[in-house]
Design an enzyme around this catalytic site. Structure first.
Site, PDB file in Angstrom:
ATOM      1  N   ARG A 100     -35.181  25.833   4.900  1.00 30.91           N
ATOM      2  CA  ARG A 100     -34.370  25.076   4.273  1.00 30.91           C
ATOM      3  C   ARG A 100     -34.766  23.498   4.040  1.00 30.91           C
ATOM      4  NH1 ARG A 100     -28.433  25.396   6.779  1.00 30.91           N
ATOM      5  NH2 ARG A 100     -27.763  24.635   4.766  1.00 30.91           N
ATOM      6  N   CYS A 146     -27.754  17.875   9.698  1.00 32.58           N
ATOM      7  CA  CYS A 146     -28.138  19.356   9.485  1.00 32.58           C
ATOM      8  C   CYS A 146     -27.430  19.848   8.161  1.00 32.58           C
ATOM      9  CB  CYS A 146     -27.667  20.198  10.709  1.00 32.58           C
ATOM     10  SG  CYS A 146     -25.992  19.844  10.966  1.00 32.58           S
TER      11      CYS A 146
END
Length: 283
Positions: free
Chosen positions: A180, A238
């Site tokens: 990611r 995050c």
């Protein structure tokens, strides 16, 4: 953070605190924060079996404000958070132990919020419920109303501009999975990649066998290898501020304080035009 205030507790030590010989003032309030990103609700699992006396806390409803431009899990309103913690029996003069199903992300979110709100005696059960070998209960307890009143500000928080600035002058860690970060996949948010200047540091790499937090020496070595050591200015983000809380917990275990970019990638990408870097390098 001093060793006396280590943010984790072993299942064996927790069992001792819950035992009959433990003074009432040392018996922790237990918060069951089972939650999985995109997974089933945690409450049915709680009903099927939880630590004796533990109260279920819903991450989406009680540890976050409703999703929106500020991200998928914005910081909760302090008054609403305080009411949820008092319902769970949290008191300012008693320790708290949070646990989840095992990886520690959700429990770390509760730990971070309580520490941010001024509670000084909060820990996470190392390894979560999977590490617990004692009895489980199915009855839902009704603890006496707590008296904890949040006083936000005990831990540092970043907004988008602050995160971008810290990436230039310090170390901004991206706690998501490496793919990611690199922008190879993005299953949740509209854009893949990372904040320019951020360093990839998947929080899953802070765990060892059985989902236990790696030894402090190993964690310190891992963080030093990516440019983080005592005295470094550090921020963490995050996807939505949940797994980043676990990275901050791991840093705290080594004596390093870090700021949370609470909105994280879900807030960063909610504003069109913000810069995005891809690939393995910070950019």
């Amino acid at each position: 953070m001093t060793p006396a205030l280590t943010p984790i507790i072993s299942a064996a030590d927790l069992a001792t605190l819950l035992g009959p010989a433990s003074p009432p003032a040392d018996r922790p309030v237990l918060l069951d924060v089972r939650w999985e990103l995109g997974g089933p609700p945690g409450e049915p699992a709680y009903a099927a079996g939880h630590l004796p006396g533990a109260v279920y806390v819903d991450l989406d409803r009680e540890l976050a404000a409703p999703p929106g431009p500020a991200g998928r899990h914005p910081l909760p309103d302090p008054e609403a958070f305080g009411a949820a913690m008092r319902r769970a029996g949290v008191r300012r003069d008693r320790p708290v132990v949070a646990y989840d199903g095992g990886h520690g992300w959700a429990a770390a979110r509760a730990w971070w919020l309580l520490r941010w709100a001024g509670h000084e005696r909060v820990r996470v059960l190392d390894g979560g419920l999977a590490a617990w070998h004692g009895e489980l209960r199915t009855a839902t307890p009704t603890p006496p109303e707590g008296d904890f009143v949040p006083r936000p500000g005990a831990l540092p928080v970043l907004d988008a501009e602050g995160a971008a600035a810290l990436a230039r002058r310090g170390v901004l860690l991206d706690a998501r999975a490496g793919e990611r970060y690199r922008g190879e996949v993005e299953p949740i948010d509209p854009v893949g990649g990372h904040i320019p200047g951020a360093v990839s540091a998947p929080t899953t790499e802070n765990l060892g066998p059985g989902g236990l937090l790696r030894p402090v020496e190993a964690l310190a070595g891992r963080f030093a290898a990516i440019g983080v050591s005592p005295g470094t200015e550090v921020g963490v983000y995050c996807g939505s501020g949940v797994s980043a809380s676990h990275e901050i917990l791991a840093l705290a275990a080594t004596g390093i304080d870090a700021a949370l970019y609470a909105g994280s990638w879900s807030e960063w990408t909610a504003t069109p035009g913000r810069p995005v870097a891809t690939g393995e390098q910070p950019g």
